[in-house]
Design a protein around this motif. Structure first.
Motif, PDB file in Angstrom:
ATOM      1  N   UNK A 162       0.250  16.681  23.585  1.00 53.26           N
ATOM      2  CA  UNK A 162      -1.192  16.494  23.738  1.00 53.26           C
ATOM      3  C   UNK A 162      -1.667  17.117  25.043  1.00 53.26           C
ATOM      4  N   UNK A 163      -2.760  17.870  24.944  1.00 50.33           N
ATOM      5  CA  UNK A 163      -3.414  18.464  26.108  1.00 50.33           C
ATOM      6  C   UNK A 163      -4.797  17.836  26.263  1.00 50.33           C
ATOM      7  N   UNK A 164      -5.083  17.368  27.452  1.00 48.10           N
ATOM      8  CA  UNK A 164      -6.401  16.780  27.736  1.00 48.10           C
ATOM      9  C   UNK A 164      -7.279  17.835  28.380  1.00 48.10           C
ATOM     10  N   UNK A 165      -8.494  18.002  27.882  1.00 45.44           N
ATOM     11  CA  UNK A 165      -9.439  18.984  28.409  1.00 45.44           C
ATOM     12  C   UNK A 165     -10.787  18.293  28.590  1.00 45.44           C
ATOM     13  N   UNK A 166     -11.020  17.793  29.794  1.00 50.72           N
ATOM     14  CA  UNK A 166     -12.244  17.030  30.039  1.00 50.72           C
ATOM     15  C   UNK A 166     -12.217  15.747  29.245  1.00 50.72           C
ATOM     16  N   UNK A 167     -13.212  15.554  28.409  1.00 45.38           N
ATOM     17  CA  UNK A 167     -13.286  14.352  27.583  1.00 45.38           C
ATOM     18  C   UNK A 167     -12.666  14.546  26.202  1.00 45.38           C
ATOM     19  N   UNK A 168     -12.095  15.703  25.958  1.00 39.93           N
ATOM     20  CA  UNK A 168     -11.494  15.983  24.660  1.00 39.93           C
ATOM     21  C   UNK A 168      -9.990  16.181  24.802  1.00 39.93           C
ATOM     22  N   UNK A 169      -9.289  16.142  23.674  1.00 42.05           N
ATOM     23  CA  UNK A 169      -7.854  16.385  23.688  1.00 42.05           C
ATOM     24  C   UNK A 169      -7.441  17.021  22.363  1.00 42.05           C
ATOM     25  N   UNK A 170      -6.304  17.685  22.383  1.00 43.60           N
ATOM     26  CA  UNK A 170      -5.811  18.339  21.182  1.00 43.60           C
ATOM     27  C   UNK A 170      -4.295  18.468  21.270  1.00 43.60           C
ATOM     28  N   UNK A 171      -3.680  18.645  20.103  1.00 43.55           N
ATOM     29  CA  UNK A 171      -2.263  18.963  20.039  1.00 43.55           C
ATOM     30  C   UNK A 171      -2.068  20.451  20.317  1.00 43.55           C
TER      31      UNK A 171
ATOM     32  N   UNK B  30       0.854  -1.196   0.000  1.00 47.48           N
ATOM     33  CA  UNK B  30       0.000   0.000   0.000  1.00 47.48           C
ATOM     34  C   UNK B  30       0.889   1.245   0.000  1.00 47.48           C
ATOM     35  N   UNK B  31       0.805   2.019  -1.069  1.00 52.83           N
ATOM     36  CA  UNK B  31       1.673   3.194  -1.195  1.00 52.83           C
ATOM     37  C   UNK B  31       1.027   4.468  -0.660  1.00 52.83           C
ATOM     38  N   UNK B  32      -0.075   4.313   0.035  1.00 55.31           N
ATOM     39  CA  UNK B  32      -0.696   5.470   0.695  1.00 55.31           C
ATOM     40  C   UNK B  32      -1.478   5.006   1.908  1.00 55.31           C
ATOM     41  N   UNK B  33      -0.835   5.121   3.067  1.00 52.44           N
ATOM     42  CA  UNK B  33      -1.492   4.936   4.356  1.00 52.44           C
ATOM     43  C   UNK B  33      -1.127   6.133   5.228  1.00 52.44           C
ATOM     44  N   UNK B  34      -1.625   6.143   6.464  1.00 52.28           N
ATOM     45  CA  UNK B  34      -1.444   7.328   7.299  1.00 52.28           C
ATOM     46  C   UNK B  34      -1.084   6.945   8.729  1.00 52.28           C
ATOM     47  N   UNK B  35      -0.246   7.762   9.310  1.00 48.90           N
ATOM     48  CA  UNK B  35       0.161   7.589  10.698  1.00 48.90           C
ATOM     49  C   UNK B  35      -0.464   8.687  11.554  1.00 48.90           C
ATOM     50  N   UNK B  36      -1.225   8.308  12.560  1.00 45.25           N
ATOM     51  CA  UNK B  36      -1.609   9.253  13.615  1.00 45.25           C
ATOM     52  C   UNK B  36      -0.457   9.242  14.614  1.00 45.25           C
ATOM     53  N   UNK B  37       0.258  10.331  14.704  1.00 52.45           N
ATOM     54  CA  UNK B  37       1.467  10.345  15.521  1.00 52.45           C
ATOM     55  C   UNK B  37       1.143  10.058  16.986  1.00 52.45           C
ATOM     56  N   UNK B  38       1.909   9.167  17.635  1.00 49.40           N
ATOM     57  CA  UNK B  38       1.691   8.938  19.068  1.00 49.40           C
ATOM     58  C   UNK B  38       2.023  10.187  19.864  1.00 49.40           C
ATOM     59  N   UNK B  39       1.319  10.377  20.970  1.00 49.89           N
ATOM     60  CA  UNK B  39       1.509  11.587  21.784  1.00 49.89           C
ATOM     61  C   UNK B  39       2.950  11.750  22.241  1.00 49.89           C
ATOM     62  N   UNK B  40       3.671  10.658  22.330  1.00 53.72           N
ATOM     63  CA  UNK B  40       5.029  10.684  22.862  1.00 53.72           C
ATOM     64  C   UNK B  40       6.084  11.157  21.856  1.00 53.72           C
ATOM     65  N   UNK B  41       5.722  11.217  20.569  1.00 53.29           N
ATOM     66  CA  UNK B  41       6.744  11.348  19.532  1.00 53.29           C
ATOM     67  C   UNK B  41       7.695  12.519  19.774  1.00 53.29           C
ATOM     68  N   UNK B  42       7.171  13.741  19.782  1.00 57.80           N
ATOM     69  CA  UNK B  42       8.057  14.903  19.875  1.00 57.80           C
ATOM     70  C   UNK B  42       8.579  15.126  21.282  1.00 57.80           C
TER      71      UNK B  42
END
Length: 401
Positions: free
Chosen positions: A35-44, A8-20
């Motif tokens: 990654x920041x957790x805010x209640x039940x949501x999270x964001x980079x 498969x020449x096109x797949x995608x990686x969701x980067x693990x929170x630990x990467x950087x």
């Protein structure tokens, strides 16, 4: 190799929170993506931005009725979206012999880092992403991944250095924009990108260009229905990319350069090759007098510009030697395979996105390709990818099933 497996020449990686947080130098780590957790949501969090993961980017294992563009958390995702060992297990389940991973948080060609204010940190983040893929995917699972690298788009010289650095460690390709001008960068018709193209020419790196890597998907109007937009935009964007490159002169200046058009399908290619030939035949003489890319006598100020396009260009030869299309599901394109060329087509499964055929890709593709000779099936499923990206896929007998 059995067609039971495919590359498969096109797949995608969701980067693990630990990467950087694990890989960026300590003095820069506080400001690196995390990654920041805010209640039940999270964001980079990165610089002054908050970037969520959309649900459509991580639907693997879910029913179509569950698909949603709403933001999700890691708890909502299958571990194969972000962890190497889990990804390999999912590849085995879906009979994916080898995979090419496009980034997610940085976007398709690293636009997030190109937009960053702190370019020292951005370069460290680029290096960290590349090292993560080289070490935790490619080196840890030989033959299972085609290591494709982010480059610092804002600095072609630094980008060339990163190509050379990662090539020495086994890299095979870079992510590049389908249209850099939409990112505020010079076009491929200038000499701005020469260090990048020269480095790719010398290392054999392929320029892998995903639909949307210009951060600008073509619409007919702002209120174009979502499904109409999704049906239209991929081929429209990549048709422009194909023609831009065919008429750029870059394939003449860099005769070993190769580009792959990712997730754009292939059924549209015959029309645009034919149309390109028609305009060369009918319009080339007047265009050569007025188009600065074709007129060898054109000057800008005191400088005489070198013609980048020859009036006797063989469009189909350029395509055959330099351009490779990829598809998830394209019945019309396969019917036109004799026009496109069996050596210029590669299969993808788009894991874990909403267009994906995983884990049924091999079963589905065997039906789509079953009428073709065995050697042609092998080219589309494994052989072309191995040749174009100059890598050796794993032996299906040793992948642990």
């Amino acid at each position: 190799m059995s067609f039971r497996w495919f590359v498969s020449v096109d797949d995608h990686l969701i980067e693990p929170a630990r990467l950087w947080q694990e890989r960026v130098p300590g003095r820069l780590r506080d400001n690196a993506p995390h990654i920041v957790r805010d209640g039940n949501s999270e964001f980079w969090a990165y610089e002054d931005r908050q970037i969520v993961t959309t649900g459509l980017n991580a639907v693997a294992g879910k029913r179509r009725e569950e698909f949603s563009p709403e933001p999700i958390t890691y708890e909502d995702m299958r571990p194969g979206c972000y962890e190497p060992a889990a990804r390999v297990a999912d590849m085995n389940e879906g009979l994916v012999l080898s995979s090419l991973l496009f980034p997610s948080f940085p976007r398709y060609c690293g636009q997030v880092f190109n937009e960053a204010k702190d370019k020292e940190l951005a370069l460290a983040c680029v290096n960290a992403w590349n090292d993560f893929v080289l070490e935790e995917f490619d080196a840890s699972y030989p033959g299972r991944f085609i290591p494709t690298m982010i480059i610092p788009l804002w600095d072609p010289v630094a980008a060339a250095a990163e190509i050379e650095r990662t090539a020495s460690r086994g890299g095979k390709s870079i992510f590049f924009s389908e249209n850099p001008t939409k990112l505020g960068l010079p076009s491929i018709h200038t000499d701005h990108w020469d260090p990048v193209f020269k480095a790719c020419e010398e290392t054999g790196f392929v320029l892998s260009m995903h639909v949307g890597s210009s951060s600008n998907m073509i619409r007919t109007s702002e209120d174009m229905p979502t499904l109409a937009f999704m049906a239209y935009s991929a081929a429209a964007n990549q048709a422009g990319t194909l023609l831009d490159w065919l008429f750029s002169g870059n394939f003449v200046r860099y005769p070993n350069l190769k580009i792959a058009l990712s997730e754009g399908s292939i059924g549209w290619i015959p029309y645009f090759l034919e149309r390109a030939e028609q305009v060369v035949d009918k319009q080339r003489f007047w265009a050569s007098r007025f188009d600065i890319n074709m007129n060898p006598n054109h000057t800008r100020g005191e400088a005489k510009l070198e013609s980048r396009f020859s009036l006797d260009t063989d469009i189909r030869r350029l395509f055959k030697d330099h351009v490779f299309g990829t598809f998830i599901e394209d019945h019309a394109g396969l019917r036109l395979l004799d026009i496109i060329g069996e050596d210029n087509v590669m299969l993808e499964c788009d894991y874990p996105h909403s267009d994906s055929t995983w884990p049924e890709t091999a079963n589905l593709a065997s039906k789509w390709l079953g009428h073709l000779p065995a050697d042609v099936q092998h080219k589309i499923t494994i052989g072309n990818a191995a040749r174009v990206y100059n890598f050796t896929p794993a032996d299906p007998n040793t992948v642990g099933l």
